[in-house]
Motif scaffolding. Structure first.
Motif, PDB file in Angstrom:
ATOM      1  N   GLY A  39      27.821   6.158  24.427  1.00  0.00           N
ATOM      2  CA  GLY A  39      28.231   6.952  25.565  1.00  0.00           C
ATOM      3  C   GLY A  39      27.230   7.996  25.990  1.00  0.00           C
ATOM      4  N   ARG A  40      27.488   8.529  27.187  1.00  0.00           N
ATOM      5  CA  ARG A  40      26.683   9.612  27.766  1.00  0.00           C
ATOM      6  C   ARG A  40      27.608  10.794  28.016  1.00  0.00           C
ATOM      7  NH1 ARG A  40      23.732   5.481  31.752  1.00  0.00           N
ATOM      8  NH2 ARG A  40      21.892   5.099  30.482  1.00  0.00           N
ATOM      9  N   PHE A  41      27.166  11.986  27.599  1.00  0.00           N
ATOM     10  CA  PHE A  41      28.017  13.159  27.644  1.00  0.00           C
ATOM     11  C   PHE A  41      27.229  14.371  28.128  1.00  0.00           C
ATOM     12  CE2 PHE A  41      29.193  10.229  24.319  1.00  0.00           C
ATOM     13  CZ  PHE A  41      30.502   9.937  24.656  1.00  0.00           C
ATOM     14  N   ASP A  42      27.950  15.329  28.696  1.00  0.00           N
ATOM     15  CA  ASP A  42      27.288  16.539  29.190  1.00  0.00           C
ATOM     16  C   ASP A  42      27.495  17.741  28.272  1.00  0.00           C
ATOM     17  OD1 ASP A  42      29.949  16.998  29.705  1.00  0.00           O
ATOM     18  OD2 ASP A  42      29.673  17.507  31.818  1.00  0.00           O
ATOM     19  N   VAL A  43      28.048  17.529  27.081  1.00  0.00           N
ATOM     20  CA  VAL A  43      28.255  18.586  26.089  1.00  0.00           C
ATOM     21  C   VAL A  43      27.575  18.173  24.785  1.00  0.00           C
ATOM     22  CG1 VAL A  43      30.405  19.444  27.096  1.00  0.00           C
ATOM     23  CG2 VAL A  43      30.477  17.577  25.439  1.00  0.00           C
ATOM     24  N   PRO A  44      27.160  19.151  23.947  1.00  0.00           N
ATOM     25  CA  PRO A  44      26.433  18.827  22.718  1.00  0.00           C
ATOM     26  C   PRO A  44      27.339  18.561  21.509  1.00  0.00           C
ATOM     27  CG  PRO A  44      26.392  21.176  23.043  1.00  0.00           C
ATOM     28  CD  PRO A  44      27.124  20.583  24.220  1.00  0.00           C
ATOM     29  N   HIS A  45      28.411  17.834  21.720  1.00  0.00           N
ATOM     30  CA  HIS A  45      29.300  17.474  20.618  1.00  0.00           C
ATOM     31  C   HIS A  45      30.176  16.303  21.045  1.00  0.00           C
ATOM     32  CE1 HIS A  45      32.422  19.605  22.878  1.00  0.00           C
ATOM     33  NE2 HIS A  45      31.505  20.538  23.071  1.00  0.00           N
ATOM     34  N   LYS A  46      30.629  15.546  20.047  1.00  0.00           N
ATOM     35  CA  LYS A  46      31.458  14.374  20.341  1.00  0.00           C
ATOM     36  C   LYS A  46      32.144  13.945  19.055  1.00  0.00           C
ATOM     37  CE  LYS A  46      32.970  10.699  22.502  1.00  0.00           C
ATOM     38  NZ  LYS A  46      34.251  10.832  23.120  1.00  0.00           N
ATOM     39  N   ILE A  47      33.358  13.420  19.167  1.00  0.00           N
ATOM     40  CA  ILE A  47      34.036  12.800  18.037  1.00  0.00           C
ATOM     41  C   ILE A  47      33.820  11.291  18.168  1.00  0.00           C
ATOM     42  CG2 ILE A  47      36.220  12.443  16.821  1.00  0.00           C
ATOM     43  CD1 ILE A  47      35.358  15.352  16.819  1.00  0.00           C
ATOM     44  N   SER A  48      33.182  10.703  17.162  1.00  0.00           N
ATOM     45  CA  SER A  48      32.963   9.260  17.138  1.00  0.00           C
ATOM     46  C   SER A  48      34.204   8.633  16.504  1.00  0.00           C
ATOM     47  CB  SER A  48      31.705   8.949  16.331  1.00  0.00           C
ATOM     48  OG  SER A  48      31.416   7.568  16.339  1.00  0.00           O
ATOM     49  N   THR A  49      34.900   7.780  17.263  1.00  0.00           N
ATOM     50  CA  THR A  49      36.200   7.268  16.819  1.00  0.00           C
ATOM     51  C   THR A  49      36.195   5.748  16.653  1.00  0.00           C
ATOM     52  OG1 THR A  49      36.954   7.091  19.116  1.00  0.00           O
ATOM     53  CG2 THR A  49      37.434   9.157  17.964  1.00  0.00           C
ATOM     54  N   GLU A  50      37.333   5.240  16.211  1.00  0.00           N
ATOM     55  CA  GLU A  50      37.546   3.812  15.980  1.00  0.00           C
ATOM     56  C   GLU A  50      36.558   3.248  14.966  1.00  0.00           C
ATOM     57  OE1 GLU A  50      38.091   1.594  19.598  1.00  0.00           O
ATOM     58  OE2 GLU A  50      39.077   3.290  20.566  1.00  0.00           O
ATOM     59  N   LEU A  51      36.302   4.028  13.913  1.00  0.00           N
ATOM     60  CA  LEU A  51      35.371   3.633  12.858  1.00  0.00           C
ATOM     61  C   LEU A  51      36.132   3.004  11.696  1.00  0.00           C
ATOM     62  CD1 LEU A  51      33.171   6.864  12.866  1.00  0.00           C
ATOM     63  CD2 LEU A  51      32.890   4.781  14.234  1.00  0.00           C
TER      64      LEU A  51
END
Length: 91
Positions: A39-51
């Protein structure tokens, strides 16, 4: 990479200052190959899911500046990738 659960990992990275900055997150289960952009995001954080539980995941991020030309076409100028980091989901 932090806050591991059985199906997610939290990702945080240093923010790039400026306007029109986005980030691409790339993930793989092999440190050296097989990276897929998640994905592409405009914030410096993300939850990586469905792992998958008990699995080590490798991540790298790159920032890019984007702009639209006079024809409305988007252009992107990419940074280098961050160093690869890893996290393991709980079993």
């Amino acid at each position: 990479v932090s806050n591991a659960t059985r199906s997610s990992l939290a990702l945080n990275w240093n923010q790039v200052s400026g306007q029109s900055i986005m980030y691409e997150i790339w993930r793989s289960t092999d440190r050296n190959t097989g990276y897929v952009c998640i994905g592409r995001f405009d914030v410096p954080h993300k939850i990586s899911t469905e792992l998958r539980p008990g699995t080590t995941y490798y991540y790298k991020v790159r920032a890019y500046y984007y702009y639209y030309d006079g024809n409305g076409d988007i252009h992107r100028i990419y940074s280098a990738y961050t160093p690869v980091v890893s996290g393991t989901t709980k079993k």
